[in-house]
Design a protein around this motif. Structure first.
Motif, short mmCIF file in Angstrom:
data_model
loop_
_atom_site.label_atom_id
_atom_site.label_comp_id
_atom_site.label_asym_id
_atom_site.label_seq_id
_atom_site.Cartn_x
_atom_site.Cartn_y
_atom_site.Cartn_z
N GLN A 338 6.36 8.75 -0.79
CA GLN A 338 6.92 7.59 -1.31
C GLN A 338 8.47 7.59 -0.88
N THR A 342 10.60 5.36 2.02
CA THR A 342 11.62 4.78 1.70
C THR A 342 12.87 4.99 2.85
N ASP A 533 -4.29 9.55 -3.63
CA ASP A 533 -3.56 8.94 -2.47
C ASP A 533 -4.40 7.69 -2.11
N LYS A 540 -2.03 -0.54 -3.43
CA LYS A 540 -0.67 -0.99 -2.78
C LYS A 540 -1.03 -2.04 -1.69
N VAL A 557 5.84 5.84 -8.81
CA VAL A 557 4.77 5.10 -7.73
C VAL A 557 5.51 3.78 -7.76
N ASP A 558 5.63 3.25 -6.63
CA ASP A 558 6.02 1.97 -6.31
C ASP A 558 5.35 0.90 -5.74
#
Length: 702
Positions: A338, A342, A533, A540, A557-558
């Motif tokens: 993650q 980003t 994952d 997601k 976790v986003d």
């Protein structure tokens, strides 16, 4: 070498009279260990302190002794009534009297010979125990103490009560602790005399003896000057050892990392938002540290979603401007990937290269990445702790960023130092830590705090709901999904357990699947990394709309369009964990909610926890409340991480001493960096006593 003066305390506990291997095992269940799993030593028993006292000073006489009270009576033994022949279960009674009346001392399965010896007819004795009245007749069953009147001074008037374990009696433990105290040598004073006088603190040995043989009821409380003295010793040992680690880390002198800001400006330009005030302040602190010739060792504390990664990225840009590499280490593969997702686009916007390295990369792909890191073609390397353990060689590593610091101990920080030429270190944690615990666990670091939410972050509405209203909740989620939203559903267990009557993630997954079909996904800690994952990716990407899971989704976790999180059996979770979980939502533009599902009836602590969650979203306030509710216990996962759990000190009672110990440790080392003065030599004894041997080794290693 450890000073020989301490040898009596470092001998195995089995060298005490009457302590064999079996008893040593029992003792190790109650002794607060240092986490190393070493064998128990005599000195460890000194720090097993009483949790309460029995006051045996009450001598009311038989007739005035209240039911259930602990009393001491001076009696004359009148006659013995043994159990009738053939009725072993019947009690043996000894009758005795004083000026106010007669009492029956009652014994079950007692040996007549022993009773005749300790309670001879016609003799005066002192007995102490709990008073009972049957049909108006006074009785004492199995008195705690029986001593001849002539030896009254041997009866403990205030008897300390220690923690016990199955198979270990109070008498045996007291005897072992007494022998340990006899072996305590006369130690030189390591504390500042003026400080001791100001706080009315006795010497170390005198304080320990008084704690184990109190003369007043308050002597054995954490607030007494005796307990505070030993707590301060423990704090000072901890702060000295952290300050020595800090001095050692700083002494491996870094180098100034300076730049003209051009790469940083490009990354800022690529950000869709402006930095908050506290982010800007943290960036200034970090740039100032990086510009110094000494190494940076800084802790960046930020609440869930406070924007720590961006601050770290701007620090990494400064290293790149100085022509060097940076590495970011995360505790899990999900989190590392993650961070990579980003950072990579922002790095590319500045013309920089980022690579990811976890256990998943294999074969040629992995080798290519390793080669690029070694050649300097990669500016930013993101990965798990594999970065620092495997054969990863950096071209020029100047900055190491460590995420979720509480998963890594002080000594792992030193190991990381070995990679590169003593890289600067920025440590991040999303677990807001009360100031007091920051001092105790991270006293070797400077601290920056991110206290604001980034622009655009929505407040999260938190509600509590009893399990009986589950049906309403499911309907509410059905509507939210129809509007295109997503939801997390967190359970405390992976699978059903006979011992614990809680809904498991697998049960809840099956139940929700019947309602929502393939829109429900499942993630938990027993799945393989690739399965986890895949479950996260599907959620997601919107292939699943409800993700049922355990706390594996807690960290980092986003998913920006997840707007609801349901935490089932919320009463089973700690405050810090509830707060971390809540932070999984509220990451996009839509209003978000957190539903705390509970099963009544609730205890006081659980009620307070749920109240705090409704009252505030401020992680630092929550952490302080957690400290009040739980004590310092496991707030940092101290059992796993090498941060100090204290044997004697109690954070909630001794906060003022912790700050004083930190200041004192820094002052001591500024005047006597190698602890070579007489006070320094005495302080080395203190470090050994509290198991801070590594700090002494650092001194020797220079």
């Amino acid at each position: 070498m450890r000073p020989s003066l301490l040898d009596p305390l470092f001998a195995p506990v089995t060298t005490l009279d009457g302590v064999g291997a079996k008893l040593a095992d029992l003792l190790s269940n109650i002794v607060p260990g240092d986490g190393t799993g070493r064998e128990l030593r005599v000195g460890d028993l000194l720090f097993v302190l009483p949790h309460s006292l029995v006051d045996r000073r009450n001598r009311p006489g038989i007739a005035n002794a209240p039911e259930g009270a602990i009393v001491t009576l001076e009696l004359t033994v009148s006659r013995h009534h043994p159990s009738p022949p053939g009725r072993k279960s019947a009690p043996y009674r000894v009758f005795a009297f004083d000026d106010t009346g007669e009492i029956a001392l009652t014994f079950f399965h007692a040996r007549a010979q022993w009773l005749e010896k300790v309670l001879p007819e016609g003799e005066k004795v002192l007995v102490s125990g709990r008073m009972e009245w049957f049909n108006g007749r006074p009785s004492m069953v199995h008195p705690d103490f029986i001593v001849p009147a002539a030896e009254a001074d041997t009866l403990p008037t205030l008897e300390p009560v220690y923690p016990l374990t199955a198979g270990l009696s109070a008498k045996v433990l007291r005897r072992a602790i007494g022998q340990a105290l006899e072996r305590l040598p006369d130690l030189p004073e390591w504390q500042d005399p003026a400080f001791l006088a100001r706080n009315r603190m006795p010497g170390f040995g005198a304080a320990l003896r008084r704690l184990h043989a109190p003369q007043e009821p308050d002597d054995s409380t954490p607030e007494s000057q005796f307990w505070r003295r030993v707590a301060y010793d423990e704090f000072l040992a901890g702060q000295l050892s952290l300050a020595l680690v800090r001095a050692r880390v700083k002494r491996l002198s870094g180098r100034p990392l300076t730049g003209d800001g051009h790469l940083e400006a490009k990354i800022r330009a690529a950000l869709p938002y402006a930095l908050t005030g506290s982010q800007e302040e943290a960036v200034r602190d970090i740039h100032a540290d990086l510009g110094q010739p000494e190494r940076m060792v800084r802790l960046l504390q930020g609440d869930v979603g406070a924007g720590k990664t961006v601050v770290a990225l701007l620090a990494m840009a400064r290293a790149a401007e100085a022509g060097a590499q940076s590495a970011l280490m995360a505790p899990t593969e999900i989190l590392a990937r993650q961070h990579f997702a980003t950072i990579r686009p922002l790095a590319e916007a500045a013309g920089l290269t980022a690579a990811v390295l976890t256990g998943r990369e294999k074969g040629k792909e992995r080798q290519n990445t390793l080669d690029a890191i070694a050649s300097g073609a990669v500016d930013f390397v993101i990965g798990t702790h594999a970065l620092f353990q495997e054969s990863v060689s950096f071209h020029d590593l100047a900055l190491a960023v460590i995420d979720e610091q509480h998963r890594f101990g002080v000594h792992q920080r030193l190991a990381i130092t070995a990679k590169g030429n003593a890289p600067d270190m920025l440590v991040m944690t999303a677990t807001p830590i009360p100031r007091t615990l920051v001092l105790s666990a991270f006293g070797d670091m400077d601290v920056s705090r991110l206290t604001e939410k980034p622009a655009g972050r929505q407040p999260i509405r938190t509600v509590t709901l009893p399990m009986e209203r589950l049906g309403e909740l499911v309907e509410r989620i059905r509507k939210a999904l129809a509007e295109g939203q997503k939801a997390y559903w967190i359970c405390p267990l992976v699978e059903e357990s006979e011992e614990v009557p809680l809904t498991s993630a697998e049960d809840r997954f099956a139940a929700l699947q019947k309602i929502f079909g393939s829109a429900v996904g499942l993630v938990h800690g027993r799945m393989k990394a690739a399965e986890k994952d895949e479950a996260m990716r599907a959620f997601k990407a919107g292939e699943t709309r409800i993700l049922v899971g355990t706390t594996v989704v807690e960290v980092g976790v986003d998913v920006s369009d997840a707007t609801i999180i349901v935490i089932e059996h919320a009463e089973r979770f700690g405050l810090a964990q509830l707060h971390q979980l809540r932070g999984r939502v509220g990451r996009g533009a839509l209003a978000s909610s957190c539903v705390l599902l509970y099963k009544g009836p609730l205890g006081q602590t659980a009620i307070r926890r749920l109240e705090v969650m409704r009252e505030t979203e401020d992680g630092f306030v929550i952490a302080e409340e957690d400290l009040k509710l739980r004590g310092e216990g496991d707030l940092l996962g101290t059992k796993q991480s090498g941060t100090p759990g204290f044997r004697v000190a109690r954070i909630e009672s001794h906060t003022d001493l912790l700050q004083a110990a930190r200041d004192d440790a820094r002052l001591i080392l500024s005047q006597d960096s190698d602890l070579e003065t007489p006070r320094g030599e005495a302080l080395r004894l203190l470090l050994y006593l509290f198991g801070r041997d590594e700090a002494v080794r650092l001194l020797r290693a220079g």
